[in-house]
Design a protein around this motif. Structure first.
Motif, short mmCIF file in Angstrom:
data_model
loop_
_atom_site.label_atom_id
_atom_site.label_comp_id
_atom_site.label_asym_id
_atom_site.label_seq_id
_atom_site.Cartn_x
_atom_site.Cartn_y
_atom_site.Cartn_z
N PHE A 35 -2.24 2.57 -4.55
CA PHE A 35 -2.86 2.58 -3.22
C PHE A 35 -3.15 1.15 -2.78
CE2 PHE A 35 -6.73 4.17 -0.62
CZ PHE A 35 -5.98 4.22 0.54
N ARG A 36 -3.75 0.37 -3.66
CA ARG A 36 -4.06 -1.03 -3.34
C ARG A 36 -2.78 -1.81 -3.01
NH1 ARG A 36 -6.03 -3.28 -8.19
NH2 ARG A 36 -3.84 -3.70 -8.57
N ALA A 37 -1.73 -1.63 -3.80
CA ALA A 37 -0.48 -2.36 -3.56
C ALA A 37 0.10 -2.03 -2.20
CB ALA A 37 0.53 -2.05 -4.67
N VAL A 38 0.13 -0.75 -1.85
CA VAL A 38 0.67 -0.35 -0.55
C VAL A 38 -0.24 -0.84 0.58
CG1 VAL A 38 1.29 1.61 0.93
CG2 VAL A 38 1.98 1.60 -1.48
N GLY A 64 -13.17 -3.21 1.42
CA GLY A 64 -13.32 -4.38 0.55
C GLY A 64 -12.07 -4.64 -0.26
N ILE A 65 -11.48 -3.59 -0.80
CA ILE A 65 -10.24 -3.72 -1.57
C ILE A 65 -9.11 -4.20 -0.65
CG2 ILE A 65 -8.47 -2.40 -2.82
CD1 ILE A 65 -10.91 -0.68 -3.87
N ASN A 93 1.76 -5.18 -6.81
CA ASN A 93 1.26 -4.50 -8.00
C ASN A 93 1.84 -5.18 -9.24
OD1 ASN A 93 -0.08 -2.64 -9.60
ND2 ASN A 93 1.41 -1.02 -9.27
N ALA A 94 1.95 -6.50 -9.19
CA ALA A 94 2.65 -7.25 -10.23
C ALA A 94 2.11 -6.97 -11.63
CB ALA A 94 2.58 -8.75 -9.93
N PHE A 95 0.80 -6.85 -11.76
CA PHE A 95 0.20 -6.65 -13.08
C PHE A 95 0.71 -5.39 -13.77
CE2 PHE A 95 -3.24 -4.96 -15.77
CZ PHE A 95 -3.30 -5.98 -16.70
#
Length: 144
Positions: A35-38, A64-65, A93-95
């Motif tokens: 979700f964060r990556a998108v 915030g994210i 989402n590299a990690f």
């Protein structure tokens, strides 16, 4: 109006659960990473005003994210085609990309899943405005 951290937490969890359901996963950590990556990829593709307006529709914790590591001086990022978009999301989402996104089709599926989840919690016009800010090849990825 009083600020209720617990209510804001619940709102954020409800949205994350919707994303997880669309991704067909019970792994909330994975759903959160995707979700964060998108969100970050979409955010970076939007002009600043559109990015801020889009964020205003998110639960406060996701705002915030969403804005974490945001640099308004470097947007909108120019993405010319489908493959660049897929690679851009993977990079966000590299990690954990090797675990979450082993195939390009998984990234496309994640992009669609996030939009389906957002569709259920945002005004239709807002999501349409975001979609229209993406170039045509990216928009086509959302059509099933």
């Amino acid at each position: 109006m009083a600020f209720s951290f617990e209510d804001n937490r619940k709102d954020a969890i409800v949205l994350l659960e919707a994303v997880a359901a669309e991704l067909n996963t019970e792994d909330m950590n994975q759903a959160g990473r995707i979700f964060r990556a998108v969100l970050h990829a979409v955010r970076d593709r939007l002009p600043v005003t559109d990015a801020v307006h889009f964020a205003s529709q998110l639960p406060i914790i996701w705002k915030g994210i969403y804005f974490d590591h945001y640099d308004p001086d470097k947007v909108p990022v120019q993405i010319l085609d489908r493959q660049e978009w897929v690679d851009y999301i993977r990079n966000k989402n590299a990690f954990a990309a090797n675990n979450d996104f082993q195939q390009d089709d998984e990234i496309i599926g994640a992009f669609r899943a996030v939009f389906r989840a957002l569709h259920n919690c945002m005004p239709e016009g807002q999501l349409q405005q975001v979609k229209e800010a993406l170039n045509e090849e990216i928009q086509e990825l959302l059509e099933v």
